[in-house]
Write a protein that holds these residues in place. Structure first.
Motif, PDB file in Angstrom:
ATOM      1  N   ASN A  25       0.849  -1.208   0.000  1.00  0.00           N
ATOM      2  CA  ASN A  25       0.000   0.000   0.000  1.00  0.00           C
ATOM      3  C   ASN A  25       0.879   1.251   0.000  1.00  0.00           C
ATOM      4  OD1 ASN A  25       1.061  -0.042   2.575  1.00  0.00           O
ATOM      5  ND2 ASN A  25      -0.782   0.787   3.526  1.00  0.00           N
ATOM      6  N   ILE A  26       2.109   1.109  -0.522  1.00  0.00           N
ATOM      7  CA  ILE A  26       3.111   2.169  -0.364  1.00  0.00           C
ATOM      8  C   ILE A  26       3.313   2.972  -1.649  1.00  0.00           C
ATOM      9  CG2 ILE A  26       5.533   2.610   0.189  1.00  0.00           C
ATOM     10  CD1 ILE A  26       5.455  -0.018   1.829  1.00  0.00           C
ATOM     11  N   LEU A  27       3.129   4.245  -1.520  1.00  0.00           N
ATOM     12  CA  LEU A  27       3.362   5.142  -2.650  1.00  0.00           C
ATOM     13  C   LEU A  27       4.868   5.376  -2.774  1.00  0.00           C
ATOM     14  CD1 LEU A  27       1.318   6.820  -4.454  1.00  0.00           C
ATOM     15  CD2 LEU A  27       2.045   8.775  -3.107  1.00  0.00           C
ATOM     16  N   LEU A  28       5.331   5.390  -3.994  1.00  0.00           N
ATOM     17  CA  LEU A  28       6.756   5.588  -4.226  1.00  0.00           C
ATOM     18  C   LEU A  28       7.081   7.077  -4.238  1.00  0.00           C
ATOM     19  CD1 LEU A  28       9.012   3.538  -4.940  1.00  0.00           C
ATOM     20  CD2 LEU A  28       8.874   4.497  -7.221  1.00  0.00           C
ATOM     21  N   SER A  29       8.161   7.441  -3.568  1.00  0.00           N
ATOM     22  CA  SER A  29       8.522   8.860  -3.528  1.00  0.00           C
ATOM     23  C   SER A  29       9.860   9.075  -4.224  1.00  0.00           C
ATOM     24  CB  SER A  29       8.633   9.326  -2.070  1.00  0.00           C
ATOM     25  OG  SER A  29       9.867   8.911  -1.519  1.00  0.00           O
ATOM     26  N   ASN A  30      10.238  10.338  -4.352  1.00  0.00           N
ATOM     27  CA  ASN A  30      11.519  10.652  -4.988  1.00  0.00           C
ATOM     28  C   ASN A  30      12.713  10.236  -4.125  1.00  0.00           C
ATOM     29  OD1 ASN A  30      10.256  11.762  -7.139  1.00  0.00           O
ATOM     30  ND2 ASN A  30      10.220  13.842  -6.285  1.00  0.00           N
ATOM     31  N   TYR A  31      12.432   9.868  -2.889  1.00  0.00           N
ATOM     32  CA  TYR A  31      13.527   9.471  -1.990  1.00  0.00           C
ATOM     33  C   TYR A  31      13.990   8.032  -2.207  1.00  0.00           C
ATOM     34  CZ  TYR A  31      12.716  13.702   0.726  1.00  0.00           C
ATOM     35  OH  TYR A  31      12.595  15.004   1.133  1.00  0.00           O
ATOM     36  N   ALA A  32      13.288   7.289  -3.070  1.00  0.00           N
ATOM     37  CA  ALA A  32      13.610   5.864  -3.233  1.00  0.00           C
ATOM     38  C   ALA A  32      14.808   5.655  -4.154  1.00  0.00           C
ATOM     39  CB  ALA A  32      12.391   5.123  -3.765  1.00  0.00           C
ATOM     40  N   THR A  33      15.972   6.054  -3.700  1.00  0.00           N
ATOM     41  CA  THR A  33      17.197   5.867  -4.486  1.00  0.00           C
ATOM     42  C   THR A  33      18.206   5.079  -3.663  1.00  0.00           C
ATOM     43  OG1 THR A  33      18.171   7.892  -3.638  1.00  0.00           O
ATOM     44  CG2 THR A  33      16.900   8.080  -5.676  1.00  0.00           C
ATOM     45  N   ASP A  34      19.220   4.561  -4.327  1.00  0.00           N
ATOM     46  CA  ASP A  34      20.268   3.773  -3.655  1.00  0.00           C
ATOM     47  C   ASP A  34      19.682   2.608  -2.873  1.00  0.00           C
ATOM     48  OD1 ASP A  34      22.147   5.611  -4.584  1.00  0.00           O
ATOM     49  OD2 ASP A  34      21.825   6.896  -2.842  1.00  0.00           O
ATOM     50  N   ALA A  35      18.795   1.884  -3.516  1.00  0.00           N
ATOM     51  CA  ALA A  35      18.090   0.815  -2.809  1.00  0.00           C
ATOM     52  C   ALA A  35      18.889  -0.489  -2.775  1.00  0.00           C
ATOM     53  CB  ALA A  35      16.734   0.575  -3.470  1.00  0.00           C
ATOM     54  N   GLN A  36      19.770  -0.664  -3.729  1.00  0.00           N
ATOM     55  CA  GLN A  36      20.477  -1.944  -3.867  1.00  0.00           C
ATOM     56  C   GLN A  36      21.439  -2.204  -2.705  1.00  0.00           C
ATOM     57  OE1 GLN A  36      19.777  -4.050  -6.313  1.00  0.00           O
ATOM     58  NE2 GLN A  36      21.572  -4.671  -7.464  1.00  0.00           N
ATOM     59  N   ILE A  37      21.513  -3.456  -2.288  1.00  0.00           N
ATOM     60  CA  ILE A  37      22.511  -3.814  -1.264  1.00  0.00           C
ATOM     61  C   ILE A  37      23.755  -4.365  -1.947  1.00  0.00           C
ATOM     62  CG2 ILE A  37      23.047  -5.438   0.597  1.00  0.00           C
ATOM     63  CD1 ILE A  37      20.314  -4.996   1.714  1.00  0.00           C
ATOM     64  N   ILE A  38      24.886  -3.733  -1.667  1.00  0.00           N
ATOM     65  CA  ILE A  38      26.143  -4.129  -2.301  1.00  0.00           C
ATOM     66  C   ILE A  38      27.026  -4.878  -1.304  1.00  0.00           C
ATOM     67  CG2 ILE A  38      28.234  -3.217  -3.410  1.00  0.00           C
ATOM     68  CD1 ILE A  38      26.222  -0.740  -3.973  1.00  0.00           C
ATOM     69  N   GLN A  39      26.907  -4.451  -0.053  1.00  0.00           N
ATOM     70  CA  GLN A  39      27.771  -5.052   0.956  1.00  0.00           C
ATOM     71  C   GLN A  39      26.993  -5.212   2.256  1.00  0.00           C
ATOM     72  OE1 GLN A  39      31.296  -2.736   1.627  1.00  0.00           O
ATOM     73  NE2 GLN A  39      32.061  -4.179   3.155  1.00  0.00           N
ATOM     74  N   ALA A  40      27.160  -6.330   2.909  1.00  0.00           N
ATOM     75  CA  ALA A  40      26.504  -6.545   4.204  1.00  0.00           C
ATOM     76  C   ALA A  40      27.483  -7.237   5.136  1.00  0.00           C
ATOM     77  CB  ALA A  40      25.265  -7.413   4.017  1.00  0.00           C
ATOM     78  N   ASP A  41      27.716  -6.639   6.284  1.00  0.00           N
ATOM     79  CA  ASP A  41      28.668  -7.214   7.235  1.00  0.00           C
ATOM     80  C   ASP A  41      28.049  -7.283   8.621  1.00  0.00           C
ATOM     81  OD1 ASP A  41      31.040  -7.114   5.443  1.00  0.00           O
ATOM     82  OD2 ASP A  41      30.606  -4.956   5.538  1.00  0.00           O
ATOM     83  N   PHE A  42      28.273  -8.400   9.279  1.00  0.00           N
ATOM     84  CA  PHE A  42      27.853  -8.483  10.669  1.00  0.00           C
ATOM     85  C   PHE A  42      28.779  -7.598  11.499  1.00  0.00           C
ATOM     86  CE2 PHE A  42      28.610 -10.477  14.844  1.00  0.00           C
ATOM     87  CZ  PHE A  42      27.363 -10.198  15.400  1.00  0.00           C
ATOM     88  N   VAL A  43      28.207  -6.767  12.366  1.00  0.00           N
ATOM     89  CA  VAL A  43      29.033  -5.847  13.162  1.00  0.00           C
ATOM     90  C   VAL A  43      29.140  -6.310  14.604  1.00  0.00           C
ATOM     91  CG1 VAL A  43      29.252  -3.467  14.004  1.00  0.00           C
ATOM     92  CG2 VAL A  43      28.437  -3.902  11.706  1.00  0.00           C
ATOM     93  N   LYS A  44      27.984  -6.456  15.274  1.00  0.00           N
ATOM     94  CA  LYS A  44      28.071  -6.900  16.666  1.00  0.00           C
ATOM     95  C   LYS A  44      26.728  -7.368  17.188  1.00  0.00           C
ATOM     96  CE  LYS A  44      28.470  -3.972  20.113  1.00  0.00           C
ATOM     97  NZ  LYS A  44      28.678  -2.834  21.034  1.00  0.00           N
ATOM     98  N   SER A  45      26.768  -8.109  18.276  1.00  0.00           N
ATOM     99  CA  SER A  45      25.569  -8.485  19.022  1.00  0.00           C
ATOM    100  C   SER A  45      25.593  -7.726  20.341  1.00  0.00           C
ATOM    101  CB  SER A  45      25.572  -9.977  19.332  1.00  0.00           C
ATOM    102  OG  SER A  45      25.498 -10.714  18.154  1.00  0.00           O
ATOM    103  N   SER A  46      24.491  -7.100  20.688  1.00  0.00           N
ATOM    104  CA  SER A  46      24.438  -6.333  21.935  1.00  0.00           C
ATOM    105  C   SER A  46      23.392  -6.934  22.868  1.00  0.00           C
ATOM    106  CB  SER A  46      24.048  -4.877  21.654  1.00  0.00           C
ATOM    107  OG  SER A  46      24.802  -4.361  20.583  1.00  0.00           O
ATOM    108  N   VAL A  47      23.706  -6.894  24.140  1.00  0.00           N
ATOM    109  CA  VAL A  47      22.757  -7.411  25.125  1.00  0.00           C
ATOM    110  C   VAL A  47      21.780  -6.312  25.525  1.00  0.00           C
ATOM    111  CG1 VAL A  47      22.554  -8.475  27.417  1.00  0.00           C
ATOM    112  CG2 VAL A  47      24.479  -9.044  25.942  1.00  0.00           C
TER     113      VAL A  47
END
Ligand code: GDP
Length: 301
Positions: free
Chosen positions: A82-104
């Motif tokens: 139900n989401i209207l697309l806005s001009n802000y929808a840029t740079d959507a692609q994921i190029i890199q994903a890294d696990f950083v940390k687990s926090s309690v």
């Protein structure tokens, strides 16, 4: 690292349908996946037919309009949402994903101020599968599936510029009452205090009728004014109706509509929602585009 703008994703996702808005009504196709149904869950009884997409009408008040977005004749709705697309929808692609940390505790989470999205849902809703599908990895999600293990907030840095956060699942049937309370405090503290949280992504199983615990969760988020997007998972299948069951056997679109009705009163404005499937990858691009538009707006304000 440079975050690339990849127009392929945008042109693929956005050119599929154009919608014209007339007065207060917008017609869209909710897009259940096209495949023949399959499942890797042996216990669920399924109707093995293909779900046929049927046109749905979304009235203007049921559409999520991102901030700073005008509803024009050429406005587009993301498929199966139900989401209207806005001009802000840029740079959507994921190029890199890294696990950083687990926090309690939420106080131990990364403090670099990057925007983040938290994925949460009932255990077995398909959260790990969705997370891995979003980042296109077989195994990135780390959240422990066993109730009783330490509850952790897992941060994954995406494109060196934002975070996906994996929170522990809720609603383990076997979890003791004490642990459920811990879980409540742990995640609620995070939701209420994390200033870089752009939106919670609440995962709801679209193949079955609404569960009380999911409705309670949505209600709590609404009442506490925590921004929320609903991700309906498993929209490639539907549960078989059992004898005596009132609601079984409904199509994912019907479960989605019913859920909206049930939570309507908890929100001032309609929350955004997207139908997804980790089997067909339906909704993956839409989730990324929605995250992009929320994130880019958040960064500029
Ligand atoms: P989690 O406990 O929320 O992390 O859930 P998982 O990602 O481990 O998924 C739970 C079960 O649901 C697994 O058997 C998955 O294969 C299955 N599953 C997850 N997503 C989908 C989906 O979109 N469609 C179908 N049919 N099954 C799914």
């Amino acid at each position: 690292m440079v975050v690339l703008h990849l127009p392929r994703l945008l042109s693929f996702s956005l050119s599929r349908q154009t919608y014209s808005i007339s007065k207060r009504t917008l017609t869209t196709l909710l897009h259940p996946p096209k495949s023949t149904l399959t499942t890797s869950e042996p216990n669920l009884e399924l109707i093995s037919t293909t779900i046929t997409p049927k046109p749905q009408t979304l009235s203007l008040e049921n559409i999520f309009i991102p901030p700073n977005t005008n509803v024009t004749e050429n406005a587009r709705i993301l498929n199966g949402s139900n989401i209207l697309l806005s001009n802000y929808a840029t740079d959507a692609q994921i190029i890199q994903a890294d696990f950083v940390k687990s926090s309690v505790r939420f106080e131990d989470c990364p403090s670099d101020g990057l925007p983040e999205f938290a994925l949460v849902g009932r255990s077995n809703v398909g959260k790990s599968s969705l997370l891995n599908s979003i980042v296109r990895r077989k195994k990135l999600a780390l959240t422990s599936k066993k109730p009783g293990k330490t509850q952790l907030i897992n941060h994954f840095r995406i494109n060196d510029s934002w975070y996906l956060v994996d929170l522990p699942g809720y609603g383990y049937a076997s979890a003791p009452q004490e642990l459920r309370k811990d879980w409540d405090k742990f995640t609620k503290d995070y939701f209420l205090n994390r200033s870089t949280l752009v939106s919670v992504f609440l995962l709801i199983d679209g193949s079955i009728p609404a569960k009380k615990i999911d409705l309670e969760y949505a209600r709590w988020l609404g009442e506490n004014q925590i921004p929320m997007t609903i991700i309906f998972t498993k929209c490639d299948k539907r549960k078989k109706k059992k004898n005596g069951e009132k609601n079984g056997g409904k199509k994912p679109e019907d479960n989605v509509n019913d859920f909206q009705e049930l939570i309507r009163g908890y929100f001032e404005t309609v929350p955004p929602w997207i139908m997804t499937s980790n089997v067909t990858h339906e909704g993956r691009d839409e989730v990324l585009l929605h995250m992009a538009q929320l994130r880019n707006y958040w960064l500029k304000h």
